[in-house]
Write a protein that holds these residues in place. Structure first.
Motif, PDB file in Angstrom:
ATOM      1  N   TYR A  36      -2.316 -11.891  -8.602  1.00  0.00           N
ATOM      2  CA  TYR A  36      -1.912 -11.691  -7.216  1.00  0.00           C
ATOM      3  C   TYR A  36      -2.932 -12.232  -6.211  1.00  0.00           C
ATOM      4  N   ALA A  42       8.258  -5.217  -3.249  1.00  0.00           N
ATOM      5  CA  ALA A  42       7.481  -4.809  -4.435  1.00  0.00           C
ATOM      6  C   ALA A  42       5.994  -4.630  -4.150  1.00  0.00           C
ATOM      7  N   ASP A  99       3.913  -1.857  -6.257  1.00  0.00           N
ATOM      8  CA  ASP A  99       3.447  -2.230  -7.600  1.00  0.00           C
ATOM      9  C   ASP A  99       2.138  -3.007  -7.519  1.00  0.00           C
ATOM     10  N   ARG A 125      -0.667  -0.488  -6.486  1.00  0.00           N
ATOM     11  CA  ARG A 125      -1.076   0.422  -7.556  1.00  0.00           C
ATOM     12  C   ARG A 125      -1.950  -0.281  -8.588  1.00  0.00           C
ATOM     13  N   GLU A 126      -1.624  -1.545  -8.889  1.00  0.00           N
ATOM     14  CA  GLU A 126      -2.443  -2.286  -9.843  1.00  0.00           C
ATOM     15  C   GLU A 126      -3.867  -2.468  -9.323  1.00  0.00           C
TER      16      GLU A 126
END
Length: 257
Positions: free
Chosen positions: A155, A174, A177, A180-181
């Motif tokens: 990312y 999204a 997600d 959180r990563e």
């Protein structure tokens, strides 16, 4: 011919032709329908094109030099010119551009014309907001690459990857997600994402809407002012004619005496 072109009945007829033509072009995307009714759909498409060309030629004949002074006439001419291009051989891709004829609704329907005029009027203000948004995206991408590049290389591994990820985050797609990563290694990363989303999605994008609404109000006021001017001019003309009639009546009365 001018009265015919400017009549409401003729405008409704052109709108109906545009809608029917757009519907037939949409039906051509269904293989079963195209196989069974392909000939009829092509005939309707050609008839609609002939009607558009005849309307355009009539406008050229009526308005002559004033035809090109109206930007909507130029817009219609470009759309019709694209439709008249050959669609065989290497230019077969141009067949997909036939659906652009549906854009003629913008020039036929007055309310749509006002919306487009408002958008064009808002372009200078929107360009400044686009620059602001690009600056915020660039700063946030550099920060995210340096802070979270090693944690989430998919990312934020590079500047271009971070730009795409943050643009996705700005649209609200999204992003939990992704957050959180990153937060699994950097628990305080939520501050970065929340501030970025608040700044881009709620502040800057609302500025876009504010500029467009302001431009639409200005366009409405401009049309109102033009209508008032034309009304005043018509009123002054009527009053002048009444004054001339009164004077003529007085002259007739004096002559009769």
């Amino acid at each position: 011919m001018r009265d015919l072109l400017e009549s409401k009945g003729f405008q409704r007829f052109i709108i109906a032709v545009i809608l029917i033509n757009a519907a037939t072009l949409g039906l051509e995307t269904f293989p079963d329908i195209l196989k069974e009714y392909g000939t009829a759909l092509h005939v309707i498409d050609h008839v609609a094109l002939y009607i558009f060309v005849a309307e355009l030629l009539a406008k050229v004949l009526v308005y002559r030099r004033d035809f090109l002074k109206d930007p909507w006439n130029v817009f219609d001419s470009v759309i019709i010119a694209i439709a008249l291009l050959p669609t065989t051989g290497g230019l077969s891709v141009l067949r997909s551009l036939r659906i652009l004829r549906a854009l003629r609704l913008l020039s036929v329907v007055p309310s749509l014309r006002r919306v487009v005029a408002a958008l064009l009027r808002a372009m200078p203000g929107m360009s400044s907001i686009v620059l602001l948004l690009a600056l915020v995206l660039y700063i946030a991408a550099v920060m995210a690459t340096k802070l979270y590049g090693t944690t989430a290389p998919d990312y934020f591994g590079s500047l271009q990857t971070s730009l795409f990820t943050l643009f996705q985050t700005m649209t609200g797609e999204a992003w939990p997600d992704i957050a959180r990563e990153v937060m699994s290694v950097h628990p305080s990363a939520w501050i970065f994402f929340v501030v970025f989303i608040l700044l881009c999605s709620f502040v800057i994008l609302n500025l876009f809407m504010a500029v467009v609404v302001s431009a639409h109000e200005a366009e409405t006021r401009s049309e109102l002012a033009e209508f008032e001017e034309s009304t005043e001019a018509a009123t002054d003309r009527i009053l002048a004619e009444l004054a001339e009639l009164r004077q003529e009546l007085r002259q007739l009365q004096e002559t009769g005496r």
